[in-house]
Design an enzyme around this catalytic site. Structure first.
Site, PDB file in Angstrom:
ATOM      1  N   GLU A   1    -105.841 -57.597 -32.295  1.00 11.70           N
ATOM      2  CA  GLU A   1    -105.432 -57.348 -33.622  1.00 11.70           C
ATOM      3  C   GLU A   1    -106.708 -57.297 -34.616  1.00 11.70           C
ATOM      4  OE1 GLU A   1    -104.040 -60.820 -35.875  1.00 11.70           O
ATOM      5  OE2 GLU A   1    -104.792 -61.976 -34.177  1.00 11.70           O
TER       6      GLU A   1
ATOM      7  N   ASN B   1     -93.222 -59.246 -54.284  1.00 16.91           N
ATOM      8  CA  ASN B   1     -93.695 -59.627 -53.169  1.00 16.91           C
ATOM      9  C   ASN B   1     -92.329 -59.582 -52.792  1.00 16.91           C
ATOM     10  OD1 ASN B   1     -96.396 -59.768 -53.464  1.00 16.91           O
ATOM     11  ND2 ASN B   1     -96.113 -62.236 -53.069  1.00 16.91           N
ATOM     12  N   GLY B   2     -92.011 -59.191 -52.078  1.00 18.50           N
ATOM     13  CA  GLY B   2     -90.844 -58.828 -50.842  1.00 18.50           C
ATOM     14  C   GLY B   2     -90.094 -58.009 -50.288  1.00 18.50           C
TER      15      GLY B   2
ATOM     16  N   LYS C   1    -101.739 -61.876 -43.291  1.00 18.56           N
ATOM     17  CA  LYS C   1    -102.126 -63.433 -43.012  1.00 18.56           C
ATOM     18  C   LYS C   1    -100.838 -63.846 -42.858  1.00 18.56           C
ATOM     19  CE  LYS C   1    -103.866 -66.720 -41.538  1.00 18.56           C
ATOM     20  NZ  LYS C   1    -104.888 -66.626 -40.472  1.00 18.56           N
TER      21      LYS C   1
ATOM     22  N   LYS D   1    -105.372 -61.677 -29.641  1.00 16.04           N
ATOM     23  CA  LYS D   1    -107.616 -61.492 -30.527  1.00 16.04           C
ATOM     24  C   LYS D   1    -108.047 -60.322 -30.376  1.00 16.04           C
ATOM     25  CE  LYS D   1    -106.685 -63.899 -33.149  1.00 16.04           C
ATOM     26  NZ  LYS D   1    -105.162 -64.909 -32.609  1.00 16.04           N
TER      27      LYS D   1
ATOM     28  N   CYS E   1     -98.466 -58.820 -49.053  1.00  9.36           N
ATOM     29  CA  CYS E   1     -98.792 -58.550 -50.783  1.00  9.36           C
ATOM     30  C   CYS E   1     -99.460 -60.459 -51.145  1.00  9.36           C
ATOM     31  CB  CYS E   1     -97.480 -58.257 -51.722  1.00  9.36           C
ATOM     32  SG  CYS E   1     -96.553 -56.761 -50.728  1.00  9.36           S
TER      33      CYS E   1
ATOM     34  N   GLU F   1    -102.882 -64.629 -25.432  1.00 11.40           N
ATOM     35  CA  GLU F   1    -103.673 -64.524 -26.868  1.00 11.40           C
ATOM     36  C   GLU F   1    -104.978 -64.535 -27.113  1.00 11.40           C
ATOM     37  OE1 GLU F   1    -102.768 -65.820 -30.001  1.00 11.40           O
ATOM     38  OE2 GLU F   1    -105.053 -66.552 -30.836  1.00 11.40           O
TER      39      GLU F   1
ATOM     40  N   HIS G   1     -98.071 -56.067  -9.822  1.00 12.57           N
ATOM     41  CA  HIS G   1     -96.202 -55.271  -9.967  1.00 12.57           C
ATOM     42  C   HIS G   1     -96.155 -54.574 -11.073  1.00 12.57           C
ATOM     43  CE1 HIS G   1     -94.602 -59.034  -8.323  1.00 12.57           C
ATOM     44  NE2 HIS G   1     -94.963 -59.809  -7.663  1.00 12.57           N
TER      45      HIS G   1
ATOM     46  N   ARG H   1    -104.965 -62.355 -47.486  1.00 13.31           N
ATOM     47  CA  ARG H   1    -103.822 -61.944 -46.669  1.00 13.31           C
ATOM     48  C   ARG H   1    -103.530 -60.079 -46.257  1.00 13.31           C
ATOM     49  NH1 ARG H   1    -100.075 -65.822 -49.663  1.00 13.31           N
ATOM     50  NH2 ARG H   1     -98.718 -64.529 -49.688  1.00 13.31           N
TER      51      ARG H   1
ATOM     52  N   TRP I   1     -98.971 -54.476 -49.955  1.00 14.90           N
ATOM     53  CA  TRP I   1     -99.544 -54.295 -48.989  1.00 14.90           C
ATOM     54  C   TRP I   1     -97.994 -53.623 -48.313  1.00 14.90           C
ATOM     55  CZ3 TRP I   1     -96.441 -56.129 -44.216  1.00 14.90           C
ATOM     56  CH2 TRP I   1     -96.546 -55.936 -42.940  1.00 14.90           C
TER      57      TRP I   1
END
Ligand code: AGP
Length: 609
Positions: free
Chosen positions: A489, A100-101, A604, A486, A2, A482, A505, A27, A74
């Protein structure tokens, strides 16, 4: 995550609020709203979806207001819809609040408030706080807010306005950032500095457990119980608006990928000492001895930063010989880790606000560990709460998918390795060699970025595949992780990274001609072994994309597509090899029509647990 904005001053508040919310779009959010005071009444406009929907609604009304707050949401509690969007008001519409939170005890509080006659409109935890402030209405808004917050368990960054005190914004913070911008006869509020840098670069940060009372003429900060006033340190924001704009690129992510030659230089600026075959990291000078004498170093982070930590582990153990453990922050804080007075914890965080990483720092500090921060955002909570640290100087990273921050994090961890290594057996010749090759990396990164079209063509060929496998060995194993992150996401394709040898394996069962396999197959100690792994994939009709070392013609026999990177030291390959993987993910996501800068469901900076 948020975003909160606020304004009080002589200017029209709503355009400033909307401008601030635009700066916080990166964000991630699913709804947005503003509340402003007009003719001593609170007016609220909020909409599901993007800011343009909200702006269209605002354009239909006459607005004249100099005080207001805004929010991009969010969703955590309650669906992402107009009812649950912030700001929320109390029963009578006397006050409005953006938050926010997470309020962890909101359901008990809500039950209690309903019994006391409050009526709720939304399913959010935030609305509970609005009614709580109403319930504890005192003479001054800040008193009501302080009283209400006594009953809250959880994390909050909150901004409140009231029609009864129309020239005031009250903000409070516990776990979710609030920054206050200082103007000439006006003040700005934001969840981060991007929201207000257009108007001022002079700011102060609210600390956890603080409340601030803001009018056009002054901003006064107190402990959250209003028992004592505190003096907040003023800071000057180190970046300006130009650095936030897209600079002609279609997406922030692509701009930030192409910024990497510059950001790599910035990560090393003033820190390379070739004449001493060493480096200088001013931010940790005072604690260098303590780090050197550590019996255990923990590297803790989340997501991409955790991948950087993995590379840091390999580096420090290879060149410094101090035991290193890499921990997901969310796991570290709950597993009762072994912490001694000689433990050092290094938190790696681009935003410096990730809740789990911050909590891991606090857990380690509570047990006596020396905690350092490797952060990008100056003045962020982790950078302020750790004893010392090193900024990566990558500038604002707006794209949700971290790119330039990652390569700068790895660069800083390499600098730290040299600094510690040169005090623990890394001889002058090797120090000289590493420092010299580090100084070559920006120009090598430029070479890679000079030919994105070849990568774009590969991306087009594979953009419809449902799954990808990324494989690498040693320093390139974290690069495989990584690269997979990328891709998944921003393109929503399922992708997994594995140590190349692990393929046998289990994952090899997945190989067929519909499963592209990306190998980081650069010339280093494990090159032959990686070639064998490539043979195993080819034998099962797997399609191979290889990241290879310039001049390696042999690899062409094994891979369907080869993306070359300049030769460098094996332990520096991750900084270069990750760049083509960033571009591959970017072009696949664009080909699939995904929202590259604001991928679905992602934020973000994750400031909730
Ligand atoms: C990386 O592309 C993601 N956006 C995410 O994994 C991110 O790295 C993670 O949330 C950690 O963020 P931080 O570095 O700001 O702590």
């Amino acid at each position: 995550m948020c975003g909160i904005v606020g304004y009080v001053g002589p200017r029209q508040s709503v355009p400033i609020l909307m401008e601030g919310l635009e700066r916080l779009e990166y964000r991630g959010y699913d709804s947005a709203g503003v509340a402003y005071i007009q003719d001593s009444n609170i007016r609220v406009e909020k909409q599901k979806g993007k800011l343009q929907v909200l702006q269209d609604a605002l354009d239909t009304v006459e607005i004249s207001s100099t005080v207001g707050i805004g929010h991009t949401r969010w969703a955590t509690h309650g669906a992402p819809d107009q009812t649950n969007a912030h700001p929320h008001t109390d029963c009578e519409g006397n006050l409005a609040l953006a938050h926010n939170g997470i309020i962890e005890n909101y359901s008990n509080l809500k039950k209690d408030l309903i019994e006391k006659g409050h009526s709720f409109r939304s399913q959010t935890d935030t609305e509970v706080l609005a009614h709580l402030i109403e319930e504890y209405r005192g003479d001054m808004l800040e008193e009501s807010v302080a009283e209400a917050l006594k009953h809250v368990v959880g994390a909050y960054g909150v901004a409140v306005i009231s029609r009864e005190e129309p020239e005031k914004i009250v903000v409070a913070r516990s776990g979710s950032p609030i920054v206050v911008g200082i103007g000439e006869g006006e003040y700005f509020v934001g969840s981060d500095t991007a929201a207000l840098v257009k108007y001022t670069r002079e700011v102060f940060y609210l600390e956890d457990g603080q409340i601030a009372v803001i009018t056009a003429d002054e901003a006064r900060t107190f402990d959250v119980q209003l028992e004592s006033e505190v003096e907040s340190d003023k800071h000057t924001i180190p970046f300006d608006l130009q650095r936030i704009e897209k600079g002609g690129y279609p997406h922030f992510m692509l701009k930030e990928i192409h910024e990497q030659p510059t950001t790599l230089r910035d990560a090393m600026r003033g820190r390379l000492l070739p004449e001493d075959a060493n480096v200088r990291l001013g931010g940790i000078t005072d604690v260098l001895e303590e780090i050197e004498n550590a019996d255990q170093i923990y590297l803790t982070a989340c997501g991409t930063s955790w991948h950087a930590a993995l590379i840091g582990e390999y580096l420090i153990e290879e060149f410094v010989r101090t035991p290193v453990e890499v921990e997901y922050a969310s796991e570290f804080r709950y597993r009762n880790p072994i912490i001694t007075p000689k433990t050092v914890l290094i938190a790696i965080s681009q935003s410096g606000e990730t809740a789990d990483t911050l909590a891991a720092v606090r857990e380690a500090q509570a047990h006596g560990a020396l905690c350092l921060g490797v952060c990008n955002v100056v003045g962020s909570t982790i950078s302020r709460e750790t004893t010392a640290g090193v900024y990566i100087h990558a500038g604002p990273e707006i794209g949700v998918a971290s790119t330039k921050a990652f390569t700068s994090q790895v660069t800083v961890l390499t600098l730290l390795t040299v600094l510690l290594g040169r005090r623990n057996g890394l001889n002058r010749a090797n120090g000289e060699r590493i420092v010299h090759e580090l100084s070559n990396l920006p120009q090598k990164a430029e070479q890679i970025l000079a030919d994105p079209e070849a990568i774009e063509a590969i991306a087009k060929e594979f953009s419809d595949r449902p799954n990808f496998l990324y494989l690498g060995r040693r320093y390139n194993y974290p690069v495989a992780l990584e690269g997979a992150l990328k891709l998944k996401e921003i393109s929503y394709i399922h992708a997994e990274g594995y140590p190349a040898a692990e393929m046998k394996h289990g994952p090899i069962a997945l190989i067929d001609d519909d499963m592209p396999v990306v190998f980081i197959a650069t010339k280093d100690k494990s090159y032959d072994k990686v070639q064998s792994n490539m043979e195993e994939v080819r034998a099962r009709n797997g399609r191979i994309i290889a990241i290879a070392t310039e001049g390696d013609e042999e690899i062409r026999e094994l891979a369907d597509h080869v993306i070359y990177i300049p030769e460098t030291e094996s332990f520096l390959i991750p900084i270069l090899a990750s760049i083509p993987l960033q571009l591959l993910a970017y072009y696949i996501a664009v080909e699939r029509g995904c929202n590259v800068d604001q991928p679905r469901n992602l934020a973000k900076s994750v400031t909730v647990e």
